[in-house]
Design a protein around this motif. Structure first.
Motif, short mmCIF file in Angstrom:
data_model
loop_
_atom_site.label_atom_id
_atom_site.label_comp_id
_atom_site.label_asym_id
_atom_site.label_seq_id
_atom_site.Cartn_x
_atom_site.Cartn_y
_atom_site.Cartn_z
N ARG A 67 56.81 32.27 46.17
CA ARG A 67 57.39 33.61 46.34
C ARG A 67 58.23 33.88 45.10
O ARG A 67 59.12 33.09 44.77
CB ARG A 67 58.25 33.66 47.59
CG ARG A 67 58.82 35.05 47.86
CD ARG A 67 59.65 35.05 49.10
NE ARG A 67 59.96 36.40 49.50
CZ ARG A 67 60.80 36.70 50.47
NH1 ARG A 67 61.40 35.73 51.15
NH2 ARG A 67 61.04 37.95 50.77
N ILE A 72 57.94 27.64 47.69
CA ILE A 72 58.73 27.67 48.93
C ILE A 72 58.07 26.87 50.06
O ILE A 72 58.65 26.74 51.13
CB ILE A 72 59.00 29.10 49.40
CG1 ILE A 72 57.70 29.81 49.78
CG2 ILE A 72 59.78 29.88 48.34
CD1 ILE A 72 57.91 31.10 50.57
N HIS A 91 63.39 30.26 53.88
CA HIS A 91 62.36 31.29 53.94
C HIS A 91 61.78 31.47 55.34
O HIS A 91 60.76 32.14 55.52
CB HIS A 91 61.25 30.95 52.93
CG HIS A 91 61.79 30.85 51.54
ND1 HIS A 91 62.00 31.93 50.73
CD2 HIS A 91 62.22 29.77 50.84
CE1 HIS A 91 62.52 31.54 49.59
NE2 HIS A 91 62.66 30.23 49.63
N GLN A 94 60.97 35.32 58.26
CA GLN A 94 60.74 36.51 57.44
C GLN A 94 59.27 36.93 57.47
O GLN A 94 58.85 37.81 56.72
CB GLN A 94 61.16 36.23 55.99
CG GLN A 94 62.62 35.87 55.85
CD GLN A 94 62.96 35.41 54.45
OE1 GLN A 94 62.52 36.02 53.47
NE2 GLN A 94 63.72 34.33 54.34
N LEU A 96 56.80 35.13 56.49
CA LEU A 96 56.08 34.56 55.35
C LEU A 96 55.01 33.56 55.77
O LEU A 96 53.91 33.54 55.19
CB LEU A 96 57.05 33.93 54.36
CG LEU A 96 58.06 34.91 53.74
CD1 LEU A 96 59.12 34.15 52.95
CD2 LEU A 96 57.35 35.92 52.88
#
Length: 170
Positions: A67, A72, A91, A94, A96
């Motif tokens: 990212r 990450i 992270h 979110q 992701l």
């Protein structure tokens, strides 16, 4: 193969990813539900990275997740077709992981047209992962007790399956 999503780049693992991956695999919070304890040494992470490199050669679908140019996590098929994933806790929550896994699932169906299912297994205490898999369409197929031993303690597993969508379906 490189996959790009709205916020992420998923690319093949490389030897220079060692320290970035160690930052993730040495994090006790990230590793709380993983199949082995948090890494204490770079050598432990090197073994994981070596496995990722082998897996990518085998499936073409094992990725480092970036990212904004920063590693990450990792996600992908570590063997056909078992899904694995981990993100650094900074992270989490979110969307992701969902974004990364959706791209990998779509790529799996494209790359392996004869593949009828993708599987995943998780620690049943990992409710966030169970919710993620359910959101992606995975179904819990069965559970098993005492499947993984970490530091002398046994942990259970829940097993999930995602079936290839029927092209003629609803």
């Amino acid at each position: 193969m490189i996959l790009r999503t709205e916020r992420l780049v998923l690319r093949p693992p490389q030897a220079h990813d060692l320290e970035a991956l160690h930052h993730i695999f040495s994090n006790t919070q990230a590793m709380r539900f993983w199949s082995h304890p948090a890494h204490e040494t770079l050598e432990e992470t090197q073994k994981t990275l070596d496995g990722m490199l082998w897996s990518h050669r085998e499936t073409g679908l094992e990725f480092v997740v970036e990212r904004d140019g920063v590693v990450i996590g990792k996600a992908g098929l570590w063997r056909l077709a078992e899904l694995g994933y981990i993100l650094h806790p900074d992270h989490w929550r979110q969307g992701l992981a969902r974004e990364a896994l959706r791209a990998i699932i779509d790529a799996t169906w494209d790359k392996y047209p004869a593949q009828l299912e993708i599987t995943a297994d998780i620690d049943p205490r990992n409710s966030a992962s169970a919710h993620l898999l359910a959101h992606l369409g995975f179904k819990l197929t069965h559970s098993a007790r005492a499947t993984i031993q970490i530091n002398g303690k046994w942990y259970d597993s829940d097993y999930y399956t995602l079936l290839r969508p029927d092209p003629d379906g609803p």
